[in-house]
Design a protein around this motif. Structure first.
Motif, PDB file in Angstrom:
ATOM      1  N   HIS A   7     -44.300 -19.394 -16.706  1.00 47.28           N
ATOM      2  CA  HIS A   7     -43.460 -19.317 -17.902  1.00 47.28           C
ATOM      3  C   HIS A   7     -42.286 -18.386 -17.613  1.00 47.28           C
ATOM      4  O   HIS A   7     -42.467 -17.276 -17.099  1.00 47.28           O
ATOM      5  N   PRO A   8     -41.057 -18.821 -17.932  1.00 46.47           N
ATOM      6  CA  PRO A   8     -39.880 -18.014 -17.597  1.00 46.47           C
ATOM      7  C   PRO A   8     -39.820 -16.672 -18.315  1.00 46.47           C
ATOM      8  O   PRO A   8     -39.167 -15.753 -17.826  1.00 46.47           O
ATOM      9  N   ARG A  52     -37.388 -29.065 -15.465  1.00 47.44           N
ATOM     10  CA  ARG A  52     -38.060 -27.829 -15.901  1.00 47.44           C
ATOM     11  C   ARG A  52     -37.494 -26.617 -15.166  1.00 47.44           C
ATOM     12  O   ARG A  52     -37.418 -25.521 -15.722  1.00 47.44           O
ATOM     13  N   PHE A  53     -37.095 -26.810 -13.913  1.00 49.88           N
ATOM     14  CA  PHE A  53     -36.464 -25.718 -13.172  1.00 49.88           C
ATOM     15  C   PHE A  53     -35.180 -25.276 -13.869  1.00 49.88           C
ATOM     16  O   PHE A  53     -34.958 -24.086 -14.090  1.00 49.88           O
ATOM     17  N   TYR A  59     -33.474 -20.137 -19.330  1.00 52.37           N
ATOM     18  CA  TYR A  59     -34.308 -19.219 -20.118  1.00 52.37           C
ATOM     19  C   TYR A  59     -34.255 -17.810 -19.523  1.00 52.37           C
ATOM     20  O   TYR A  59     -34.054 -16.823 -20.242  1.00 52.37           O
ATOM     21  N   ILE A  60     -34.417 -17.716 -18.196  1.00 53.32           N
ATOM     22  CA  ILE A  60     -34.387 -16.412 -17.525  1.00 53.32           C
ATOM     23  C   ILE A  60     -33.029 -15.741 -17.722  1.00 53.32           C
ATOM     24  O   ILE A  60     -32.954 -14.553 -18.025  1.00 53.32           O
ATOM     25  N   GLN A  74     -39.305 -24.613 -22.975  1.00 54.25           N
ATOM     26  CA  GLN A  74     -40.304 -23.567 -22.745  1.00 54.25           C
ATOM     27  C   GLN A  74     -40.643 -22.784 -24.012  1.00 54.25           C
ATOM     28  O   GLN A  74     -41.609 -22.051 -24.048  1.00 54.25           O
ATOM     29  N   GLY A  75     -39.803 -22.912 -25.025  1.00 52.37           N
ATOM     30  CA  GLY A  75     -40.035 -22.183 -26.267  1.00 52.37           C
ATOM     31  C   GLY A  75     -38.727 -21.763 -26.908  1.00 52.37           C
ATOM     32  O   GLY A  75     -37.650 -22.018 -26.382  1.00 52.37           O
TER      33      GLY A  75
END
Length: 113
Positions: A7-8, A52-53, A59-60, A74-75
């Motif tokens: 998870h990021p 997803r990458f 996200y990061i 991811q959320g």
């Protein structure tokens, strides 16, 4: 680090902490992963790891902002919580290893090395 398999939020928090503890010397190598057997073990598809990458990468990057806001696969980051510590340079330096299922132009425009 294989981004689609972690998870990021956890990646961002751990990397930011290591960055601060090292005095800003962290360079985080990230990839999409290339071992097809790992994905079913975690109930994830191998074929969509490139998408997803990219989602994990975004996200990061977003986690370094103050009270980030972003909807991802991811959320949801809804600006109600902040990640601390923040990366020393304001964002984590991300080195994309291999092709990570991305085009050379995407890697050149988004990676840090």
């Amino acid at each position: 680090m294989s981004c689609p398999l972690r998870h990021p939020a956890h990646v961002a928090k751990a990397a930011a902490s290591a960055d601060v503890l090292s005095g800003g010397r962290l360079l985080l190598g990230i990839a999409s992963g290339d071992r097809p057997d790992e994905y079913p073990a975690l109930n994830m598809g191998f074929e969509d790891r490139g998408a997803r990458f990219r989602d994990s990468f975004d996200y990061i990057r977003t986690m370094a902002e103050d009270y980030p806001r972003r909807d991802t696969a991811q959320g949801r980051l809804s600006d109600g919580i902040d990640m601390l510590p923040k990366p020393t340079a304001g964002r984590l330096p991300l080195l994309i290893t291999g092709g990570s299922q991305q085009s050379p132009d995407w890697i050149a425009g988004n990676g840090d090395g």
